[in-house]
Design an enzyme around this catalytic site. Structure first.
Site, short mmCIF file in Angstrom:
data_model
loop_
_atom_site.label_atom_id
_atom_site.label_comp_id
_atom_site.label_asym_id
_atom_site.label_seq_id
_atom_site.Cartn_x
_atom_site.Cartn_y
_atom_site.Cartn_z
N ASN A 121 6.72 -0.29 11.66
CA ASN A 121 6.37 0.58 10.53
C ASN A 121 5.39 1.64 11.03
O ASN A 121 4.24 1.34 11.33
CB ASN A 121 5.75 -0.25 9.41
CG ASN A 121 5.34 0.59 8.21
OD1 ASN A 121 5.36 1.81 8.25
ND2 ASN A 121 4.96 -0.07 7.13
N CYS A 128 2.66 5.54 3.63
CA CYS A 128 4.06 5.49 4.02
C CYS A 128 4.93 6.48 3.25
O CYS A 128 6.07 6.74 3.65
CB CYS A 128 4.60 4.08 3.84
SG CYS A 128 3.76 2.85 4.86
N HIS A 133 12.26 4.63 4.35
CA HIS A 133 11.06 4.33 5.14
C HIS A 133 11.19 2.95 5.75
O HIS A 133 11.55 1.98 5.09
CB HIS A 133 9.82 4.40 4.24
CG HIS A 133 8.62 3.74 4.85
ND1 HIS A 133 8.10 4.15 6.06
CD2 HIS A 133 7.87 2.69 4.45
CE1 HIS A 133 7.06 3.38 6.37
NE2 HIS A 133 6.91 2.49 5.41
#
Length: 339
Positions: free
Chosen positions: A287, A110, A257
């Protein structure tokens, strides 16, 4: 020499899976998922689609946004490449008509967009490239246990890309000072145990069945990760702001994020950033790991929420553990919506 964002694009697979659809085969509910993650739906790959295809679509849109048909290098950030070997970037470059340019992958989960941004900016600063097409692309839903109610609802597939050109420090779109960090002592908090050299599919005469099925999927320690994510993203953001000479009040948009809506809100609260300056689209995409930040930038720029001259703080946290943050003053770009 500075790396300047000259193009931006994003792409999502067409298939939408809502929470209600997900829960038809999962012991969960729409309310449970929305309350804990902020996610209502996500995009997922179907047969015939892979990370390579997502990266090509996003990369083509970034090139179009910049008015370019070529570049000197292609960098792909992904944790869900089509194969363990080779890297997906050379295939992506080929399919974009960029044969023989430098092309390679990076794997920072990520945090991939921040790490890839630093890597791409470094190629430009070193004189190895005048421009770099940097893509974050993921088909990570293929690596999540379909029976795990704690991980399956979180992730979505998609890709976002930027075209970086050599420019001047302080120019609109120039990438500011980048802060990066990691803590490998906590690597097991978010990991896929099997498939690498430590736990192979076949080793010492043992076949595939010797590896527990669940080890081929993501393992996540949610509570510990929440604490780490908030702490590390907050610290990194403060460091990036200090290096840029910015105060929190200077920030027009916090682009964090999109791992979990509560994490993003908690970081913003720690930084004393009001909710109206926090960019969020996790409700529609989930996500998407390395694609998260460029997809969020594409979303807000395409609908005019992100305007030239806006001061933007970017921050991410992911497996590794790894994290990073940077700043930039937003440039004028022609950006198409990805929906």
């Amino acid at each position: 020499m500075a790396a300047v964002i000259a193009g931006l694009g994003g792409w999502l697979p067409p298939k939408i899976v809502t929470n209600d659809e997900l829960c038809e085969s999962l012991d969960s509910s729409d309310k449970w998922i929305r309350t804990r993650t902020g996610i209502q739906e996500r995009r997922v790959v179907t047969a015939g689609l892979s990370t390579r295809d997502i990266a090509v679509e996003a990369g083509a849109r970034a090139l179009k946004s910049a008015g370019e048909s070529t570049t000197d290098a292609v960098v792909v950030a992904t944790t869900s490449a089509d194969r363990l070997c080779p890297a997906v970037a050379p295939e992506v470059a080929h399919l974009l008509g960029l044969d023989t340019v430098a092309a390679f992958d990076i794997t920072s989960a990520c945090s991939g967009f921040l790490y890839g941004l630093a890597t791409s900016a470094g190629l430009i600063a070193a004189g190895a490239a005048e421009s770099v097409l940097f893509i974050g692309a993921e088909a990570f839903t293929t690596l999540v246990n379909p029976e795990d109610r704690n991980t399956r609802p979180i992730f979505g597939d998609g890709g976002g890309a930027v075209l970086l050109r050599a420019g001047r420090p302080g120019q609109l779109g120039s990438v500011g000072p980048i802060d990066l960090g990691s803590d490998g002592a906590k690597a097991d908090l978010l990991a896929i145990p099997a498939g690498g050299s430590r736990q192979r599919a076949a080793s010492g005469g043992l076949g595939f069945d010797a590896v527990p099925t669940e080890d081929w999927y993501l393992h996540m320690s949610g509570r510990a990760l929440y604490t780490q994510a908030v702490e590390r993203m907050t610290q990194s953001s403060r460091t990036a702001l200090a290096r840029a000479g910015w105060r929190v009040d200077d920030v027009d948009w916090f682009v964090g994020h999109q791992a979990n809506a509560r994490i993003v809100a908690a970081v913003a609260e720690e930084l004393d950033l009001p909710a109206e300056r926090v960019a969020v689209n996790i409700d529609k995409v989930g996500n998407t790991l390395a694609a998260s930040i460029p997809l969020l930038l594409t979303d807000y720029a395409a609908r005019g929420a992100l305007r030239p001259g806006d001061r933007v703080l970017l921050a991410a946290f992911g497996a590794g553990l790894s994290w990073g943050a940077t700043t930039m003053v937003w440039p004028k770009l022609a950006v198409d919506a990805f929906r």
